[in-house]
Design a protein around this motif. Sequence first.
Motif, mmCIF file in Angstrom:
data_model
loop_
_atom_site.group_PDB
_atom_site.id
_atom_site.type_symbol
_atom_site.label_atom_id
_atom_site.label_comp_id
_atom_site.label_asym_id
_atom_site.label_seq_id
_atom_site.Cartn_x
_atom_site.Cartn_y
_atom_site.Cartn_z
ATOM 1 N N GLY A 179 -24.627 3.282 18.972
ATOM 2 C CA GLY A 179 -24.835 2.496 17.773
ATOM 3 C C GLY A 179 -24.708 0.807 18.706
ATOM 4 N N GLY A 180 -24.704 0.888 19.951
ATOM 5 C CA GLY A 180 -24.328 -0.438 20.816
ATOM 6 C C GLY A 180 -22.918 -0.530 21.118
ATOM 7 N N VAL A 189 -23.565 -6.449 21.009
ATOM 8 C CA VAL A 189 -24.577 -5.435 21.204
ATOM 9 C C VAL A 189 -25.645 -6.168 22.066
ATOM 10 C CG1 VAL A 189 -25.979 -4.019 20.424
ATOM 11 C CG2 VAL A 189 -23.816 -4.206 19.103
ATOM 12 N N LEU A 192 -30.712 2.881 20.127
ATOM 13 C CA LEU A 192 -29.887 2.412 19.261
ATOM 14 C C LEU A 192 -29.790 3.459 17.887
ATOM 15 C CD1 LEU A 192 -30.084 -1.437 19.564
ATOM 16 C CD2 LEU A 192 -28.098 0.029 20.620
ATOM 17 N N HIS A 224 -27.845 -2.972 11.379
ATOM 18 C CA HIS A 224 -28.399 -2.042 12.414
ATOM 19 C C HIS A 224 -29.873 -2.960 12.864
ATOM 20 C CE1 HIS A 224 -29.050 0.907 15.275
ATOM 21 N NE2 HIS A 224 -30.231 1.195 14.903
ATOM 22 N N LYS A 253 -28.653 -6.003 14.962
ATOM 23 C CA LYS A 253 -28.354 -5.405 16.396
ATOM 24 C C LYS A 253 -29.721 -5.494 17.070
ATOM 25 C CE LYS A 253 -24.451 -2.492 15.401
ATOM 26 N NZ LYS A 253 -23.844 -1.031 15.650
ATOM 27 N N VAL A 303 -36.626 -1.369 22.747
ATOM 28 C CA VAL A 303 -35.842 -0.887 21.912
ATOM 29 C C VAL A 303 -36.174 0.440 21.224
ATOM 30 C CG1 VAL A 303 -34.129 -1.370 19.969
ATOM 31 C CG2 VAL A 303 -34.621 -3.220 21.804
#
Length: 274
Positions: A80-81, A89, A106, A116, A119, A132
């Motif tokens: 999750g970073g 993150v 991620l 999220h 992030k 990503v």
Amino acid sequence: MTTFTELHRAGDPLILPTAWDHASARLLAARRFPAIGTTSLGVAAAAGLPDGAAATREETLRLALALGTEPFLLSVDAEGGFGDDPEEVGEFARELAAVGAVGINLEDGLGSAARHAEKIAAVKAAAPGLFVNARTDTYWLGDGEGTRSRLEAYRQAGADGLFVPGLTDPAEIAALVRDFDGIPLNVLYTPDGPAVAHLADLGVRRISLGSLLYRRALGAAVDALADIRAGRRPGGSAPSYGEVRALSGQSGAGASKISVSRSANATGCSSAPR
């Protein structure tokens, strides 16, 4: 040179094998896979640490440092970073990009979709060139509820790809491909799920192997030991001592010398070399 983004092709999806250390990555690259990912479970288990608990930030960065200059494209599984603060993150993503990684995975862990998304936005701000792959665990940890709303939030935040591990229903996969046309859909390969060719026909543009290769490697080791103890010759294939030593060479040296034959290919990726 083909970019990482360009490898996500409709009809010819990117099959992303996942490594857990330097040797496994170079062995996979020697099979002419243009891109290699990492598996958070493999990295964590090899270090004796829990997966999904933000415990392997340094191990992950160390592996990225070792692999980032290799002659293949590297995508890093960053759980999750490794933190809840989007800025932290983003800084981790910047460090990954600085050592040569081209992608980051991620996962939301079914936590706050809004956080999220923050992030993802922070990563795109800190490392704009990093691909990503935004993962939602709605099927991995749940019953699929909320999948579309989460994916839409992540797309709006700047995600370059969307990842839904645990999803195996062909009709739902095809529906997500249609609903999110224009952004690559990534699914996790499972031996009991749709075959690679079927996923390609459904429009999937990236097929990840997750921890499968690491778990198969552990299983092969246990099976070989059982054969030896029973007085049988171990089955399967194994690189020689010299071939494994060659894997520790510098930037590609020796990688092309690895020619271990494989009796089976669970990913069905005979067409994977590009």
